[in-house]
Write an enzyme that holds these catalytic residues in place. Structure first.
Site, mmCIF file in Angstrom:
data_model
loop_
_atom_site.group_PDB
_atom_site.id
_atom_site.type_symbol
_atom_site.label_atom_id
_atom_site.label_comp_id
_atom_site.label_asym_id
_atom_site.label_seq_id
_atom_site.Cartn_x
_atom_site.Cartn_y
_atom_site.Cartn_z
ATOM 1 N N ASN A 7 -8.323 1.001 -2.334
ATOM 2 C CA ASN A 7 -6.898 1.183 -2.604
ATOM 3 C C ASN A 7 -6.101 0.604 -1.422
ATOM 4 O OD1 ASN A 7 -4.307 2.467 -2.378
ATOM 5 N ND2 ASN A 7 -4.944 3.905 -3.950
ATOM 6 N N ASP A 9 -2.702 0.590 -1.170
ATOM 7 C CA ASP A 9 -1.323 1.113 -1.111
ATOM 8 C C ASP A 9 -0.827 1.280 0.324
ATOM 9 O OD1 ASP A 9 -1.594 1.403 -3.832
ATOM 10 O OD2 ASP A 9 -1.556 3.593 -3.824
ATOM 11 N N HIS A 10 -1.731 1.721 1.206
ATOM 12 C CA HIS A 10 -1.283 2.054 2.560
ATOM 13 C C HIS A 10 -0.892 0.815 3.356
ATOM 14 C CE1 HIS A 10 -2.398 6.101 1.636
ATOM 15 N NE2 HIS A 10 -3.570 5.662 1.232
ATOM 16 N N ARG A 18 9.433 -1.782 7.039
ATOM 17 C CA ARG A 18 10.422 -2.771 7.512
ATOM 18 C C ARG A 18 11.005 -3.576 6.354
ATOM 19 N NH1 ARG A 18 9.706 -3.892 13.290
ATOM 20 N NH2 ARG A 18 9.529 -1.783 14.075
ATOM 21 N N HIS A 43 -1.353 1.689 -6.727
ATOM 22 C CA HIS A 43 -0.572 2.677 -7.481
ATOM 23 C C HIS A 43 0.878 2.195 -7.472
ATOM 24 C CE1 HIS A 43 0.636 7.230 -7.922
ATOM 25 N NE2 HIS A 43 1.191 6.455 -8.831
ATOM 26 N N ARG A 45 4.220 3.119 -8.094
ATOM 27 C CA ARG A 45 4.962 4.365 -8.303
ATOM 28 C C ARG A 45 6.342 4.071 -8.856
ATOM 29 N NH1 ARG A 45 2.282 8.746 -5.214
ATOM 30 N NH2 ARG A 45 3.967 10.044 -5.959
ATOM 31 N N ARG A 49 7.709 3.031 -3.664
ATOM 32 C CA ARG A 49 7.735 3.297 -2.226
ATOM 33 C C ARG A 49 6.744 2.433 -1.450
ATOM 34 N NH1 ARG A 49 5.061 9.280 -1.934
ATOM 35 N NH2 ARG A 49 6.632 9.698 -3.510
ATOM 36 N N HIS A 50 5.728 1.928 -2.116
ATOM 37 C CA HIS A 50 4.798 1.044 -1.393
ATOM 38 C C HIS A 50 4.489 -0.216 -2.213
ATOM 39 C CE1 HIS A 50 2.020 3.547 -3.666
ATOM 40 N NE2 HIS A 50 2.017 4.535 -2.795
ATOM 41 N N GLU A 70 -3.104 2.063 -10.996
ATOM 42 C CA GLU A 70 -2.866 3.498 -11.091
ATOM 43 C C GLU A 70 -1.402 3.699 -11.435
ATOM 44 O OE1 GLU A 70 -4.968 5.163 -7.618
ATOM 45 O OE2 GLU A 70 -3.308 6.597 -7.676
ATOM 46 N N THR A 100 1.437 12.099 -1.547
ATOM 47 C CA THR A 100 0.411 11.358 -2.276
ATOM 48 C C THR A 100 0.114 12.148 -3.549
ATOM 49 O OG1 THR A 100 -1.841 10.466 -2.151
ATOM 50 C CG2 THR A 100 -1.461 12.523 -0.981
ATOM 51 N N THR A 101 -0.698 11.585 -4.428
ATOM 52 C CA THR A 101 -1.011 12.276 -5.683
ATOM 53 C C THR A 101 -1.637 13.632 -5.353
ATOM 54 O OG1 THR A 101 -1.538 10.083 -6.513
ATOM 55 C CG2 THR A 101 -2.057 11.935 -7.949
ATOM 56 N N GLU A 151 -11.571 9.849 -13.550
ATOM 57 C CA GLU A 151 -11.726 9.864 -12.097
ATOM 58 C C GLU A 151 -11.556 11.309 -11.675
ATOM 59 O OE1 GLU A 151 -9.593 6.975 -9.694
ATOM 60 O OE2 GLU A 151 -9.488 8.424 -8.052
ATOM 61 N N HIS A 191 -9.947 10.365 -3.852
ATOM 62 C CA HIS A 191 -8.928 11.092 -3.095
ATOM 63 C C HIS A 191 -9.534 11.817 -1.901
ATOM 64 C CE1 HIS A 191 -4.974 12.537 -2.234
ATOM 65 N NE2 HIS A 191 -4.540 11.819 -3.256
ATOM 66 N N GLY A 192 -9.127 11.364 -0.725
ATOM 67 C CA GLY A 192 -9.524 12.036 0.501
ATOM 68 C C GLY A 192 -10.951 11.775 0.941
ATOM 69 N N GLY A 213 -8.899 4.776 -0.155
ATOM 70 C CA GLY A 213 -7.816 4.033 0.486
ATOM 71 C C GLY A 213 -7.550 4.467 1.910
ATOM 72 N N HIS A 214 -7.051 5.686 2.062
ATOM 73 C CA HIS A 214 -6.487 6.100 3.349
ATOM 74 C C HIS A 214 -7.476 6.002 4.504
ATOM 75 C CE1 HIS A 214 -4.645 8.882 6.311
ATOM 76 N NE2 HIS A 214 -3.549 8.273 5.892
HETATM 77 N N1 PXP Z 1 -7.570 7.910 -6.618
HETATM 78 C C1 PXP Z 1 -6.319 8.281 -6.954
HETATM 79 C C2 PXP Z 1 -6.038 8.585 -8.384
HETATM 80 C C3 PXP Z 1 -5.292 8.344 -5.994
HETATM 81 O O1 PXP Z 1 -4.058 8.716 -6.351
HETATM 82 C C4 PXP Z 1 -5.595 7.985 -4.670
HETATM 83 C C5 PXP Z 1 -4.507 7.986 -3.641
HETATM 84 O O2 PXP Z 1 -3.614 6.955 -3.895
HETATM 85 C C6 PXP Z 1 -6.911 7.601 -4.369
HETATM 86 C C7 PXP Z 1 -7.879 7.596 -5.358
HETATM 87 C C8 PXP Z 1 -7.319 7.202 -2.990
HETATM 88 O O3 PXP Z 1 -7.193 8.308 -2.144
HETATM 89 P P1 PXP Z 1 -7.278 8.128 -0.577
HETATM 90 O O4 PXP Z 1 -6.152 7.210 -0.189
HETATM 91 O O5 PXP Z 1 -7.113 9.520 -0.065
HETATM 92 O O6 PXP Z 1 -8.616 7.524 -0.286
#
Ligand code: PXP
Length: 241
Positions: A7, A9-10, A18, A43, A45, A49-50, A70, A100-101, A151, A191-192, A213-214
């Site tokens: 992912n 997004d970050h 900026r 994602h 949104r 925002r990103h 997403e 975040t979600t 998922e 997620h996480g 992602g994160h």
């Molecule tokens: N899956 C979904 C559905 C999410 O919303 C996210 C966060 O955008 C992720 C996976 C990835 O999560 P993380 O950024 O915590 O790895």
């Protein structure tokens, strides 16, 4: 064998601070592919925002792997999915005020609505996934909707404050995977997940993809910082004394 889907997004979050052109999430996506990612997730949104519409447009055309889009189940996002034709859409709940979600999608009770929402998307050959809790009622509902994938939300597992709580969340996810597989659903996790907690899943069968992602982007900032500072030092060193 499970695969990694990254992912980005970050990366876009940093760019949007900026509202400029760097860092470019499309470049990050290509680098992730070169490093072995089997797909890219963004994602889009509602508040943009990103990730921006142009990111989705470009990624749909230039990835060597596949794009997972997403999105919330809104009419606007349905139109974007139909126009851009990603490999897969993953429906997630979305609140404007969240960082975040925050949890899984409530699918139970909305099976017909989500089935009808996804019908034109499926008709175009786009796969779908539903981001849900590891809960039998939600898994049954996902099956009724007709999505090929779910998922499972691993956020509660990742955020658990004690080992006991984490173990309980882990066992719940494993039961969810087994149940979903018994219904012939394919299962992704996300997620996480990070470089430590992912080890818990190493012997768990039935997982198609890890969506991360994160932790990857956070690590990239630190593992890349040494080189970035050295590059700037090298430039400044060439300046006249
Ligand atoms: N899956 C979904 C559905 C999410 O919303 C996210 C966060 O955008 C992720 C996976 C990835 O999560 P993380 O950024 O915590 O790895």
């Amino acid at each position: 064998m499970p695969v990694l889907v990254v992912n980005v997004d970050h990366v876009a979050t940093l760019r949007q601070q900026r509202k400029g052109i760097e860092p470019e999430p499309v470049t990050a996506a290509h680098m992730a592919e070169l490093a072995g990612a089997r797909g890219i997730i963004v994602h889009l949104r509602e508040d943009r925002r990103h990730i921006m519409d142009r990111d989705v447009d470009i990624l749909c055309h230039c990835l060597n792997t596949r794009l997972h889009l997403e999105m919330a189940a809104t009419p606007e996002m349905q139109q974007i999915a139909l126009r851009t034709n990603p490999y897969m859409v993953c429906l997630v709940p979305e609140k404007r005020e969240e960082l975040t979600t925050e949890g899984g999608l409530a699918v139970a009770g909305r099976e017909k609505h989500l089935h009808d929402y996804l019908a034109p998307i499926h008709a175009k050959g786009i796969k779908s996934s539903l981001f849900i809790e590891a809960d039998e009622a939600q898994i049954d509902a996902a099956k009724a909707v007709g999505s090929e994938f779910i998922e499972i939300h691993t956020g509660h597992f990742a955020d658990a404050k004690t080992q006991q709580a984490q173990q309980a969340e882990f066992e719940k996810i494993v039961r969810g995977i087994e149940y979903a597989r018994s219904l012939d659903l394919r299962v992704n996790l996300g997620h996480g997940l990070n470089y430590t907690n992912i080890f818990m899943f190493k012997d768990v069968p039935g997982i198609d993809e890890y969506s991360i992602g994160h932790s990857i982007i956070s690590r990239a900032v630190l593992t890349g910082l040494d080189r970035a500072v050295r590059d700037m030092c090298d430039i400044i060193r060439t300046f006249a004394e």
